[in-house]
Design an enzyme around this catalytic site. Structure first.
Site, mmCIF file in Angstrom:
data_model
loop_
_atom_site.group_PDB
_atom_site.id
_atom_site.type_symbol
_atom_site.label_atom_id
_atom_site.label_comp_id
_atom_site.label_asym_id
_atom_site.label_seq_id
_atom_site.Cartn_x
_atom_site.Cartn_y
_atom_site.Cartn_z
ATOM 1 N N ASP A 136 0.788 -1.256 0.000
ATOM 2 C CA ASP A 136 0.000 0.000 0.000
ATOM 3 C C ASP A 136 0.812 1.294 0.000
ATOM 4 O O ASP A 136 0.461 2.253 0.694
ATOM 5 C CB ASP A 136 -0.966 0.009 1.201
ATOM 6 N N LYS A 178 -6.750 -4.879 -3.237
ATOM 7 C CA LYS A 178 -7.376 -5.584 -2.106
ATOM 8 C C LYS A 178 -8.387 -4.671 -1.408
ATOM 9 O O LYS A 178 -8.106 -3.502 -1.155
ATOM 10 C CB LYS A 178 -6.300 -6.045 -1.117
ATOM 11 N N CYS A 210 -2.202 -2.593 7.687
ATOM 12 C CA CYS A 210 -2.185 -3.512 6.541
ATOM 13 C C CYS A 210 -0.971 -4.439 6.526
ATOM 14 O O CYS A 210 -1.067 -5.581 6.074
ATOM 15 C CB CYS A 210 -2.299 -2.719 5.249
HETATM 16 C C1 C5J Z 1 -3.033 0.462 5.531
HETATM 17 C C2 C5J Z 1 -4.809 1.671 6.585
HETATM 18 N N1 C5J Z 1 -2.513 0.295 4.343
HETATM 19 N N2 C5J Z 1 -4.021 2.200 7.506
HETATM 20 N N3 C5J Z 1 -4.313 0.939 5.579
HETATM 21 O O1 C5J Z 1 -2.408 0.254 6.547
HETATM 22 O O2 C5J Z 1 -6.011 1.860 6.627
#
Ligand code: C5J
Length: 224
Positions: free
Chosen positions: A25, A130, A163
């Site tokens: 991400d 995702k 994540c």
């Molecule tokens: C991730 C989030 N990528 N913090 N998403 O950690 O919502």
């Protein structure tokens, strides 16, 4: 056998063909002003500090033609894959699907949903989209890894305790050997990052291992 110096003990790669770098991400939504992370009240500059380190790891994997998998957290434009429990939570000024300065928040294909330009996937690198925090939930990631015979995963990306940690736990339960690269992951909350690192490697590596990018690069340098 390839050894990467790690905690709670060395991480062993049976051979380089069984390893993948998973970059979680690293998208504008979380790293740039105007995205989801900032809308939730976070200081996004904290996450930007790891970009050069993640880039070094990508370059090392690219040089050695080792598999790289990027993930993006996103939803379909009609939000049919975003349950109310996710949509309605958060006290930000913008919710998932709302239009912000980088387009619709966390919606696939919007400008803010792109991986930041410094870490853009190259042709041939896998990108997993995702809808959840974990990269195994409602994706083909497990089948893809098994198909390629990959057993060992090295994790970078954001955020450490959301994540990244969720995906490591999912990977661990599926039998993948998981290593978190400490200086290639970041959180909006330094104390959560530290706690995550400690809980992953506690109790003899109950979720996996942790190490530094330097140790990974050294370990990989020994490959043939
Ligand atoms: C991730 C989030 N990528 N913090 N998403 O950690 O919502």
């Amino acid at each position: 056998m390839i050894f990467i110096s790690a905690q709670p003990y060395d991480y062993e790669l049976p051979d380089a063909t069984k390893v993948a770098l998973i970059v979680i991400d690293m998208q504008r939504d979380f790293l740039e002003p105007g995205g989801f992370g900032e809308a939730l009240g976070n200081d996004v500059t904290r996450l930007q500090s790891i970009v050069p380190t993640v880039r070094k790891l990508l370059d090392a994997f690219r040089d050695r033609h080792l598999p790289i998998i990027h993930t993006i957290e996103c939803h379909k434009p009609d939000l049919s894959d975003c349950p109310p429990a996710k949509l309605n939570r958060g006290k930000g000024k913008l919710k998932i699907g709302d239009v912000g300065p980088l387009g619709r928040i966390l919606v696939l294909g919007e400008p803010g949903n792109a991986i930041i330009s410094e870490l853009s996937p190259l042709p041939g690198e896998t990108v997993i989209t995702k809808p959840g925090k974990g990269a195994f939930y409602h994706t083909d990631l497990e089948y893809l890894l098994r198909d390629k015979g990959i057993t060992h995963l090295l994790f970078a990306g954001v955020t450490t305790e959301v994540c990244v940690q969720t995906t490591m736990r999912e990977a661990n339960d599926r039998g993948f050997e998981s290593l978190l690269i400490e200086d290639a992951t970041e959180s909006y909350f330094p104390e959560f990052k530290q706690a995550t690192i400690e809980m992953i490697r506690a109790q003899g590596g109950i979720v996996g291992w942790t190490t530094t990018a330097e140790n990974v690069l050294q370990g990989l340098g020994k490959i043939g």
